[in-house]
Scaffold this active site. Structure first.
Site, PDB file in Angstrom:
ATOM      1  N   LYS A   1      38.028  37.824  48.009  1.00 39.16           N
ATOM      2  CA  LYS A   1      39.191  38.288  48.769  1.00 39.16           C
ATOM      3  C   LYS A   1      40.410  38.312  47.848  1.00 39.16           C
ATOM      4  CE  LYS A   1      37.757  36.356  53.259  1.00 39.16           C
ATOM      5  NZ  LYS A   1      37.614  37.580  54.056  1.00 39.16           N
TER       6      LYS A   1
ATOM      7  N   ARG B   1      27.656  35.917  59.234  1.00 35.89           N
ATOM      8  CA  ARG B   1      26.410  36.337  59.891  1.00 35.89           C
ATOM      9  C   ARG B   1      25.197  35.800  59.133  1.00 35.89           C
ATOM     10  NH1 ARG B   1      28.101  42.563  59.034  1.00 35.89           N
ATOM     11  NH2 ARG B   1      30.105  41.546  59.327  1.00 35.89           N
TER      12      ARG B   1
END
Ligand code: BES
Ligand code: ZN
Ligand code: ZN
Length: 501
Positions: free
Chosen positions: A280, A355
């Site tokens: 990020k 996930r």
């Protein structure tokens, strides 16, 4: 707790400081004379001449119109009095009353830690009134101040509630409910607000064990070696770049009698989400990535409420805890991980790690034979983009489960909005080399993330709550205090306590 000595974190540091702050909440006929302040909730059209010596005209001139959000400090003998508007009495509902109590608590914050709230006779039942007043006031006065030498505000230590025309025993029953729900929400906030270096996956497992011993549920934590044995390739894959061990924390609540069903709760516990190799950028927003374990925090916090809420179902929880770091050993784009249930997953973006970690937790919930699964996760920026910071996204394979989430959301004012689990988009997750890839297309990111999770619930009735937006608030807002909101703790506790298969 054992901690890395180089971090110089005192051994006595608590990731759940709220448990040390106690606030006494009582229903009273008359306020104690030595309160720091009293708030009077005022419905529109109430004549206050006898109370404050000012008529509606004079109050309006001073800026107080009794609408929600309007407040006025009135000088008088004895404790300072704060008028807090609640609008039209016949339009008042539990959520507005909770918000009014939050406004009252904030308006008196500078006055001190011992406050009273007085409410006129209302059409709401006394138990609800007691519960939402205590929740609103106490959640609004929450502060994460354990790392500050000089906190700006004193904590609330005494809250007296004077409710006109209400049965004191009923108000007290509501106050007792609030003690449990507020404690859960504060635990979730504490954990999410704790800096990432102060709360590793190992630390979270230890906190869970302590909470389990105190609040009546079993806790088992699985370390890296055990996760290898168990074939939890998702949690291990995300963890590969980290110097910290992962933990899968399994929570088990067993009711006293015959269980009314078995509910599984799965939480995303990314202790810090750097994005991994798909790093990020250094955006201030990513300060928030210490809260990427907000789902696991909400599940753990909800467990602390189950026994006190008289939960009749068996409830099991799986907290998938690791941080997501880039390093020479990190998982890479193009890697294929093998989930606990045997499915192979091609990694196309290491920042879609939630996930991946959760696929093992969901597979284990299915193996445990639960009747239904609710998962909660700070999963996608797309949910934040679509719904903002006030409403979480809910999706699922079973409308009855989604509706249970919606009902609990309504009861707790932790609002949700249902998004479609559009199966047409499933092909976006197709992989050339594995059973599925972890990245969908550029659109409907909250839905494609949910479709990924759906692959691991094996048809078990399931609802998924994406709290990427609601996990935090930039500024104080009704019952939400700036920082982590603890969103989901009260919702899940409420849902689980009413669960029957
Ligand atoms: N933890 C983030 C999601 C998030 C974003 C939470 C903003 C709270 C606020 C998640 O792991 C993530 O990075 N998701 C990616 C997925 C994408 C790469 C498919 C996202 O949403 O951008
Ligand atoms: Zn991520
Ligand atoms: Zn994440």
């Amino acid at each position: 707790m054992t901690r890395s000595p180089h971090k110089l974190i005192p051994a006595e540091f608590s990731p759940v400081p709220s448990l040390d702050n106690t606030c006494e909440v009582v229903a009273v006929q008359d306020f104690a004379a030595d309160l720091d302040a009293v708030a009077l909730l005022v419905a529109a059209g109430t004549d206050l001449t006898a109370v404050v010596g000012l008529g509606a005209g004079a109050l309006a001139a001073a800026g107080f119109d009794a609408e929600p959000g309007s407040s006025l400090v009135v000088a008088q003998d004895g404790h300072p009095l704060v008028l807090v508007g609640i609008g039209k009495a016949d339009e008042l509902d539990a959520d507005k009353l909770r918000d009014a109590a939050a406004a009252a608590a904030r308006a008196t914050a500078k006055k001190g830690g011992r406050i009273g709230i007085e409410v006129p006779e209302l059409a709401l039942d006394a138990r609800t009134v007691g519960q939402v007043l205590a929740e609103g006031a106490r959640l609004a006065r929450y502060r994460y101040a354990v790392l500050k030498a000089e906190p700006k505000e004193v904590p609330l230590t005494l809250l007296q509630l004077k409710v006109a025309g209400a049965d004191a025993a009923e108000v007290t029953a509501g106050i007792e409910m609030a003690a449990v729900t507020v404690r859960a929400a504060a635990i979730a906030r504490d954990l999410a607000n704790t800096p990432p270096g102060h709360l590793t996956a190992t630390d979270l497992a230890e906190v869970a064990a302590e909470l389990g011993a105190e609040f009546g549920f079993e806790v088992e934590a699985y370390d890296r070696a055990q996760l290898i044995e168990m074939g939890c390739g998702g949690i291990l894959g995300v963890n590969a770049g980290s110097a910290e061990e992962p933990r899968l924390v399994v929570l088990t609540y067993t009711p006293d009698g015959d269980p009314s069903g078995h509910l599984g709760l799965v939480g995303k516990g990314i202790m810090y989400d750097s994005g991994g190799i798909s790093l990020k950028p250094s955006d201030p927003m990513h300060l928030l990535m210490k809260m990427d374990m907000g789902g696991a925090a909400a599940v753990l916090a909800a467990f602390t409420a189950l026994r006190d809420l008289g939960t009749t179902a068996a409830v099991s929880g799986w907290l998938c805890c690791t941080d997501n770091m880039p390093s020479g050993s990190a998982y890479k784009l193009g890697d294929v991980l093998i989930a606990r249930n045997g499915k192979t997953v091609e990694i196309k973006n290491t920042d879609a790690e939630g996930r991946i970690a959760m696929m093992d937790g969901l597979s284990l919930a299915v193996e445990a034979g639960v009747d239904a699964i609710v998962d909660i996760a700070t999963l996608t920026g797309a949910a934040l983009m679509a719904l903002g910071k006030s409403r979480a996204a809910v999706l699922g394979n079973d409308q009855a489960m989604v509706d249970r989430v919606r009902d609990a959301a309504e009861a707790t004012d932790e609002p949700v909005w249902q998004l479609p689990l559009e199966r047409k988009y499933r092909k976006q997750l197709d992989s050339d080399v594995a059973d599925i890839s972890n990245l969908g297309g550029p659109h409907a990111g909250a839905t494609t993330a949910a479709l990924f999770l759906d692959e691991f619930v094996a048809g078990t009735p399931w609802a998924h709550i994406d709290i990427a937006g609601t996990m935090s608030t930039d500024a104080d807002d009704s019952w939400r205090s700036a920082g982590a909101t603890g969103y989901g703790a009260r919702l899940l506790a409420t849902l689980a306590s009413a669960f029957t298969a």
